[in-house]
Design an enzyme around this catalytic site. Sequence first.
Site, short mmCIF file in Angstrom:
data_model
loop_
_atom_site.label_atom_id
_atom_site.label_comp_id
_atom_site.label_asym_id
_atom_site.label_seq_id
_atom_site.Cartn_x
_atom_site.Cartn_y
_atom_site.Cartn_z
CD GLU A 133 58.07 100.26 -22.37
OE1 GLU A 133 58.57 99.63 -21.42
OE2 GLU A 133 56.85 100.52 -22.43
CD1 TRP A 156 57.90 101.75 -18.50
CD2 TRP A 156 57.97 101.10 -16.35
NE1 TRP A 156 56.60 101.70 -18.02
CE2 TRP A 156 56.61 101.31 -16.70
CE3 TRP A 156 58.26 100.70 -15.05
CZ2 TRP A 156 55.57 101.13 -15.81
CZ3 TRP A 156 57.21 100.52 -14.14
CH2 TRP A 156 55.89 100.74 -14.52
CD1 TRP A 204 58.54 84.00 -0.24
CD2 TRP A 204 57.42 83.65 -2.13
NE1 TRP A 204 58.25 85.24 -0.78
CE2 TRP A 204 57.55 85.04 -1.94
CE3 TRP A 204 56.73 83.20 -3.26
CZ2 TRP A 204 57.05 85.99 -2.84
CZ3 TRP A 204 56.23 84.13 -4.16
CH2 TRP A 204 56.39 85.51 -3.94
CG ASN A 244 58.48 93.51 -21.18
OD1 ASN A 244 59.09 93.41 -20.13
ND2 ASN A 244 57.30 94.12 -21.27
CD1 TRP A 277 59.52 88.04 -4.65
CD2 TRP A 277 61.47 88.86 -5.35
NE1 TRP A 277 60.01 88.87 -3.67
CE2 TRP A 277 61.19 89.39 -4.08
CE3 TRP A 277 62.64 89.25 -5.99
CZ2 TRP A 277 62.07 90.27 -3.42
CZ3 TRP A 277 63.51 90.13 -5.35
CH2 TRP A 277 63.22 90.62 -4.07
CD1 TRP A 335 63.55 88.90 -12.06
CD2 TRP A 335 61.80 87.63 -11.46
NE1 TRP A 335 63.45 87.86 -12.95
CE2 TRP A 335 62.39 87.06 -12.61
CE3 TRP A 335 60.69 87.01 -10.91
CZ2 TRP A 335 61.90 85.89 -13.20
CZ3 TRP A 335 60.20 85.85 -11.51
CH2 TRP A 335 60.80 85.30 -12.64
P1 FAD Z 1 62.29 97.72 -25.85
O1 FAD Z 1 60.83 97.47 -25.73
O2 FAD Z 1 62.81 98.00 -27.20
O3 FAD Z 1 62.61 98.92 -24.85
C1 FAD Z 1 63.76 99.76 -24.98
C2 FAD Z 1 64.56 99.76 -23.70
O4 FAD Z 1 63.79 100.25 -22.63
C3 FAD Z 1 65.01 98.38 -23.27
O5 FAD Z 1 66.18 97.99 -23.94
C4 FAD Z 1 65.23 98.58 -21.78
O6 FAD Z 1 66.46 99.19 -21.49
C5 FAD Z 1 64.13 99.55 -21.42
N1 FAD Z 1 62.96 98.81 -20.95
C6 FAD Z 1 61.95 98.27 -21.68
N2 FAD Z 1 61.03 97.70 -20.87
C7 FAD Z 1 61.48 97.88 -19.61
C8 FAD Z 1 60.97 97.51 -18.33
N3 FAD Z 1 59.79 96.88 -18.19
N4 FAD Z 1 61.68 97.85 -17.23
C9 FAD Z 1 62.84 98.52 -17.35
N5 FAD Z 1 63.38 98.90 -18.53
C10 FAD Z 1 62.70 98.58 -19.65
N6 FAD Z 1 65.42 94.50 -18.70
C11 FAD Z 1 66.76 94.57 -18.69
O7 FAD Z 1 67.33 95.43 -19.38
N7 FAD Z 1 67.51 93.73 -17.91
C12 FAD Z 1 66.94 92.78 -17.13
O8 FAD Z 1 67.66 92.06 -16.44
C13 FAD Z 1 65.52 92.65 -17.15
N8 FAD Z 1 64.90 91.70 -16.42
C14 FAD Z 1 63.53 91.59 -16.46
C15 FAD Z 1 62.89 90.62 -15.68
C16 FAD Z 1 61.50 90.48 -15.71
C17 FAD Z 1 60.83 89.43 -14.85
C18 FAD Z 1 60.74 91.34 -16.52
C19 FAD Z 1 59.24 91.23 -16.56
C20 FAD Z 1 61.35 92.33 -17.27
C21 FAD Z 1 62.75 92.48 -17.25
N9 FAD Z 1 63.41 93.48 -18.00
C22 FAD Z 1 64.77 93.57 -17.97
C23 FAD Z 1 62.62 94.54 -18.70
C24 FAD Z 1 62.28 94.24 -20.17
O9 FAD Z 1 61.74 92.95 -20.29
C25 FAD Z 1 63.50 94.34 -21.09
O10 FAD Z 1 64.17 95.57 -20.88
C26 FAD Z 1 63.08 94.30 -22.56
O11 FAD Z 1 62.37 93.10 -22.83
C27 FAD Z 1 64.30 94.38 -23.42
O12 FAD Z 1 63.94 94.23 -24.77
P2 FAD Z 1 64.09 95.46 -25.75
O13 FAD Z 1 65.44 96.05 -25.64
O14 FAD Z 1 63.66 94.97 -27.09
O15 FAD Z 1 63.03 96.48 -25.17
#
Ligand code: FAD
Length: 490
Positions: free
Chosen positions: A287, A290, A318, A353, A371, A394
Amino acid sequence: MTERPIALMWFRNDLRLSDNPALLAAIKWADQNDGVVLPVFILDPVISAQLGGATKWWLEKSLSALDTSLSKLGNAQGGLRLFTGDAGPILENIADAKPIKSVFWNRLYDKPSTARDTEIKATLQDHGLTCESFKANLLFEPWEVKTGGGTDFKVYSPFWRACKKFPPPREPMKAPEGITLFEGGIENEVDLAAFDLGPKPFDWAGGFSERFTPGEQGAKDQLFDFIDERLVDYADMRDRPDHRVTSELSPHLRFGEISPYQIWHTANHFADANPGKGKTASKFISELGWREFAHHILFHATDLRSVPLQGQFRHFPWSDAPEALTRWQKGKTGYPIVDAGMRELWHTGYMHNRVRMIVGSILVKHLLIHWRDGLAWFDDTLVDACPANNAFSWQWIGGCGADAAPYFRIFNPVLQGEKFDPKGEYVRQWVPELRDMPERYIHKPWEASPLILKAAGVTLGKTYPEPLIGLKEGRERALSAYQDMKQAVA
Ligand code: FAD
């Protein structure tokens, strides 16, 4: 008396003492030159443009925590000096008034920041200063990771495989043991209140601090709590919003209160110490991959916030639906899992997420809303709203981004709810008016009989809204809009 030479440490999205290479270099320079360190944060137009209501709330608390830590480290008052305005002229003015010799910062990767930093570097060097920048916020530089053909990656899996072929990220650096701070006054310095970061027009951020503690210590506590208690279940349970399993480190990473190096190595130490648990640690680390991918895409894209990476989506039809958008924002769409997510977001500044994916899909598919409207709302209300991850995600949801979910693959919010919140506990927590609905109908109250609704105290259209649009109808409308776009570009 001649003043001691000064190393200026310019903090931006790296609000931490440990594993901060620019700060360590500034301290080292000062120690070697019988100098002092001037830590500075500038609320300039580039940073301001990247802040929404929720991130402003976070930044205020994070700056205050950093100021306290620096003051303690240097045994002096006022560790972090604050300024507001264009960063270039502010730094030049400080350099004209004080014996600044060297300026240190950690690199950022979005276009406005890189353009600003390049210009400032050239100007300060013209003034005879040295400038040094460091890799600290990403594990891999965007210009280092390339396909075999020398191009940028557009797909995540080969990108992450290529990253893993590099030498592993360096070990995190320890926090400095001391710092000799510059103690004099500086013209145009302001206090934190002048940044005016508090929630507006009323204090809607009360719930944020129930969930988060901004600042470096809060980030470390969050990491160790996650590693000790939750990482073990991460791979199996990370998609379940009804269980708190993920790290919730995203807002701390957003502001650099913790570095990806610290997270990477702590997760790997967990894997080494717990044979058989490598899978869950590597899922978690992927993650972070990502996050790297999103930042690399941001670095290479023209304008990730507004221009679809897949050009055909410029022609997508849209719809303009302000009422539906407001109901989505307020968590009143009539789809329980969506409303639970939107209300969690409003109350805590955070959303799980999986639920971000579901609420995003409903917006851009069933409701046909752009979006960019979803992105703007998340930018304003998420405490982790980040120029890379938010825009990237997005675009992914909208089907127009890098390695995006195809637009025609449409989430059904009822099936998603039943799969990832099987007992409806997440919905019951955030949508209390459905608390007494039986499990079978919690994700689809419109299918319950009048008797069941009555027993649960639910009157659709009164105590809880009817769905904004039928799921079948919304799905067909989205697919037909997609076909219209295909024909328009054929
Ligand atoms: P964990 O699952 O614990 O993951 C650890 C770290 O990995 C996260 O803190 C984050 O930095 C990174 N990560 C995890 N999933 C993703 C992902 N899909 N894409 C990129 N990095 C990821 N994340 C943000 O940090 N800022 C945002 O503004 C943001 N906007 C989002 C908008 C949408 C529509 C979606 C679907 C996802 C978005 N995310 C965003 C990605 C993701 O949802 C969050 O990073 C995650 O939910 C954060 O929770 P966590 O720290 O417990 O994640």
